[in-house]
Design a protein around this motif. Sequence first.
Motif, PDB file in Angstrom:
ATOM      1  N   MET A   1      -3.835 -13.080  -9.887  1.00  0.00           N
ATOM      2  CA  MET A   1      -4.334 -11.725 -10.150  1.00  0.00           C
ATOM      3  C   MET A   1      -5.334 -11.322  -9.061  1.00  0.00           C
ATOM      4  N   LYS A   2      -5.111 -10.164  -8.472  1.00  0.00           N
ATOM      5  CA  LYS A   2      -5.999  -9.683  -7.431  1.00  0.00           C
ATOM      6  C   LYS A   2      -7.206  -8.971  -8.035  1.00  0.00           C
ATOM      7  N   VAL A   3      -8.361  -9.163  -7.415  1.00  0.00           N
ATOM      8  CA  VAL A   3      -9.562  -8.402  -7.770  1.00  0.00           C
ATOM      9  C   VAL A   3     -10.124  -7.819  -6.481  1.00  0.00           C
ATOM     10  N   TYR A   4     -10.675  -6.621  -6.580  1.00  0.00           N
ATOM     11  CA  TYR A   4     -11.057  -5.876  -5.383  1.00  0.00           C
ATOM     12  C   TYR A   4     -12.547  -5.541  -5.371  1.00  0.00           C
ATOM     13  N   SER A   5     -13.103  -5.563  -4.168  1.00  0.00           N
ATOM     14  CA  SER A   5     -14.445  -5.049  -3.962  1.00  0.00           C
ATOM     15  C   SER A   5     -14.429  -4.248  -2.661  1.00  0.00           C
ATOM     16  N   TYR A   6     -15.578  -3.656  -2.348  1.00  0.00           N
ATOM     17  CA  TYR A   6     -15.659  -2.758  -1.180  1.00  0.00           C
ATOM     18  C   TYR A   6     -16.869  -3.130  -0.349  1.00  0.00           C
ATOM     19  N   PHE A   7     -16.657  -3.180   0.962  1.00  0.00           N
ATOM     20  CA  PHE A   7     -17.730  -3.543   1.886  1.00  0.00           C
ATOM     21  C   PHE A   7     -18.027  -2.404   2.848  1.00  0.00           C
ATOM     22  N   ALA A   8     -19.299  -2.106   3.001  1.00  0.00           N
ATOM     23  CA  ALA A   8     -19.770  -1.216   4.063  1.00  0.00           C
ATOM     24  C   ALA A   8     -20.981  -1.887   4.699  1.00  0.00           C
ATOM     25  N   ASN A   9     -21.043  -1.874   6.000  1.00  0.00           N
ATOM     26  CA  ASN A   9     -22.150  -2.520   6.702  1.00  0.00           C
ATOM     27  C   ASN A   9     -23.388  -1.633   6.611  1.00  0.00           C
ATOM     28  N   ILE A  10     -24.207  -1.902   5.601  1.00  0.00           N
ATOM     29  CA  ILE A  10     -25.394  -1.080   5.349  1.00  0.00           C
ATOM     30  C   ILE A  10     -26.677  -1.858   5.615  1.00  0.00           C
ATOM     31  N   ASN A  11     -26.528  -2.904   6.441  1.00  0.00           N
ATOM     32  CA  ASN A  11     -27.688  -3.668   6.929  1.00  0.00           C
ATOM     33  C   ASN A  11     -28.505  -4.322   5.816  1.00  0.00           C
ATOM     34  N   PHE A  12     -27.823  -4.747   4.757  1.00  0.00           N
ATOM     35  CA  PHE A  12     -28.498  -5.539   3.739  1.00  0.00           C
ATOM     36  C   PHE A  12     -28.549  -6.989   4.215  1.00  0.00           C
ATOM     37  N   LYS A  13     -29.706  -7.595   4.073  1.00  0.00           N
ATOM     38  CA  LYS A  13     -29.837  -8.996   4.450  1.00  0.00           C
ATOM     39  C   LYS A  13     -28.964  -9.859   3.535  1.00  0.00           C
ATOM     40  N   ASN A  14     -28.362 -10.886   4.093  1.00  0.00           N
ATOM     41  CA  ASN A  14     -27.552 -11.855   3.348  1.00  0.00           C
ATOM     42  C   ASN A  14     -26.260 -11.254   2.792  1.00  0.00           C
TER      43      ASN A  14
ATOM     44  N   SER B   1     -12.146 -16.941  -6.540  1.00  0.00           N
ATOM     45  CA  SER B   1     -10.973 -17.712  -6.135  1.00  0.00           C
ATOM     46  C   SER B   1     -10.938 -19.065  -6.842  1.00  0.00           C
ATOM     47  N   SER B   2     -12.099 -19.628  -7.176  1.00  0.00           N
ATOM     48  CA  SER B   2     -12.136 -20.916  -7.867  1.00  0.00           C
ATOM     49  C   SER B   2     -11.579 -20.833  -9.280  1.00  0.00           C
ATOM     50  N   ARG B   3     -11.458 -19.603  -9.821  1.00  0.00           N
ATOM     51  CA  ARG B   3     -10.896 -19.408 -11.165  1.00  0.00           C
ATOM     52  C   ARG B   3      -9.469 -18.890 -11.093  1.00  0.00           C
ATOM     53  N   GLY B   4      -8.858 -18.907  -9.890  1.00  0.00           N
ATOM     54  CA  GLY B   4      -7.465 -18.543  -9.760  1.00  0.00           C
ATOM     55  C   GLY B   4      -7.201 -17.105  -9.366  1.00  0.00           C
ATOM     56  N   PHE B   5      -8.243 -16.325  -9.129  1.00  0.00           N
ATOM     57  CA  PHE B   5      -8.083 -14.933  -8.716  1.00  0.00           C
ATOM     58  C   PHE B   5      -7.918 -14.850  -7.197  1.00  0.00           C
ATOM     59  N   GLU B   6      -7.421 -13.712  -6.743  1.00  0.00           N
ATOM     60  CA  GLU B   6      -7.315 -13.443  -5.305  1.00  0.00           C
ATOM     61  C   GLU B   6      -8.260 -12.293  -4.953  1.00  0.00           C
ATOM     62  N   PRO B   7      -9.468 -12.610  -4.494  1.00  0.00           N
ATOM     63  CA  PRO B   7     -10.436 -11.548  -4.166  1.00  0.00           C
ATOM     64  C   PRO B   7     -10.100 -10.865  -2.842  1.00  0.00           C
ATOM     65  N   ILE B   8     -10.097  -9.543  -2.865  1.00  0.00           N
ATOM     66  CA  ILE B   8      -9.748  -8.747  -1.689  1.00  0.00           C
ATOM     67  C   ILE B   8     -10.865  -7.752  -1.418  1.00  0.00           C
ATOM     68  N   LEU B   9     -11.309  -7.702  -0.182  1.00  0.00           N
ATOM     69  CA  LEU B   9     -12.404  -6.821   0.212  1.00  0.00           C
ATOM     70  C   LEU B   9     -11.847  -5.644   1.011  1.00  0.00           C
ATOM     71  N   LEU B  10     -12.069  -4.433   0.519  1.00  0.00           N
ATOM     72  CA  LEU B  10     -11.643  -3.227   1.210  1.00  0.00           C
ATOM     73  C   LEU B  10     -12.814  -2.636   2.005  1.00  0.00           C
ATOM     74  N   THR B  11     -12.508  -1.758   2.951  1.00  0.00           N
ATOM     75  CA  THR B  11     -13.535  -1.132   3.784  1.00  0.00           C
ATOM     76  C   THR B  11     -13.214   0.357   3.940  1.00  0.00           C
ATOM     77  N   GLU B  12     -14.034   1.039   4.726  1.00  0.00           N
ATOM     78  CA  GLU B  12     -13.807   2.450   4.965  1.00  0.00           C
ATOM     79  C   GLU B  12     -12.475   2.691   5.673  1.00  0.00           C
ATOM     80  N   GLU B  13     -11.997   1.710   6.411  1.00  0.00           N
ATOM     81  CA  GLU B  13     -10.692   1.862   7.065  1.00  0.00           C
ATOM     82  C   GLU B  13      -9.594   2.092   6.031  1.00  0.00           C
ATOM     83  N   ASP B  14      -9.741   1.502   4.852  1.00  0.00           N
ATOM     84  CA  ASP B  14      -8.774   1.742   3.783  1.00  0.00           C
ATOM     85  C   ASP B  14      -8.924   3.158   3.242  1.00  0.00           C
ATOM     86  N   ALA B  15     -10.163   3.596   3.061  1.00  0.00           N
ATOM     87  CA  ALA B  15     -10.400   4.957   2.567  1.00  0.00           C
ATOM     88  C   ALA B  15      -9.841   6.002   3.537  1.00  0.00           C
TER      89      ALA B  15
END
Length: 237
Positions: A1-14, A27-41
């Motif tokens: 099962m895929k799960v999605y999040s979104y990344f933007a480089n907003i200069n947050f530390k860490n 991923s350790s629980r069997g999910f497929e984590p996918i990170l989207l960006t503004e390029e997708d938008a």
Amino acid sequence: MKVYSYFANINFKNQKELIDLWRSSWSSRGFEPILLTEEDAKKHLYYTDYIKELKQIHIDVLDEEITDYGMSCYLRWMAYATIDSDKPILTMDYDIINTGLDIIELEFPIDTKIKLYSNYCPCFVSGTPDQFDGLCRKFVQISKQNIKKCKRKKVPFGLGNWYHDNEFFIYHHDLLNEDVIFTSSDKVLPFDCNVNMEGKAVHVSHSSVMKFKQQNPDYIYKGDDLRTHLIKTILLK
């Protein structure tokens, strides 16, 4: 099962370390984590007009330009809307850490509405890309029709000088009954050092970390270093 999040480089530390912890916990629980960006938008045909409209709405509501972070809060929904799926997808902030949820616990039928699992906080959400597409248009349509309401609402809620997606849901939830379900799931908890976090999706948000620091002022870590430290701690339990 895929799960999605979104990344933007907003200069947050860490930020990178936080994303790596998010990925590994899911991923350790069997999910497929996918990170989207503004390029997708940017693949969305409404992208250019969407940004233009949101910038003007923020000025109309608060007489200030929207920040890069604020824009990223809206652009994530457009990125999710470009995913090729007619079934619900699960989206989340990358400070949502999986401490033991298995796939079977998060399988859900096709719903007629978007579902927010933490009341008005859009940190953990299910919906179809088509529903997210409609939500992007609602952000603009409802906001433009309710500028005066937004100005009035800001004061009693005591929120900061911004109008992001979270404020949109708080201010206009009464206008979204046909599109959105606001619920509070026992599978998604805000971080609390006094509560058993095992087997949950834990939201280690900036505000929950600040609360922890206020309660433990002498704790050696602080800021984003504290957040990643707390995440590593709960994952080791």
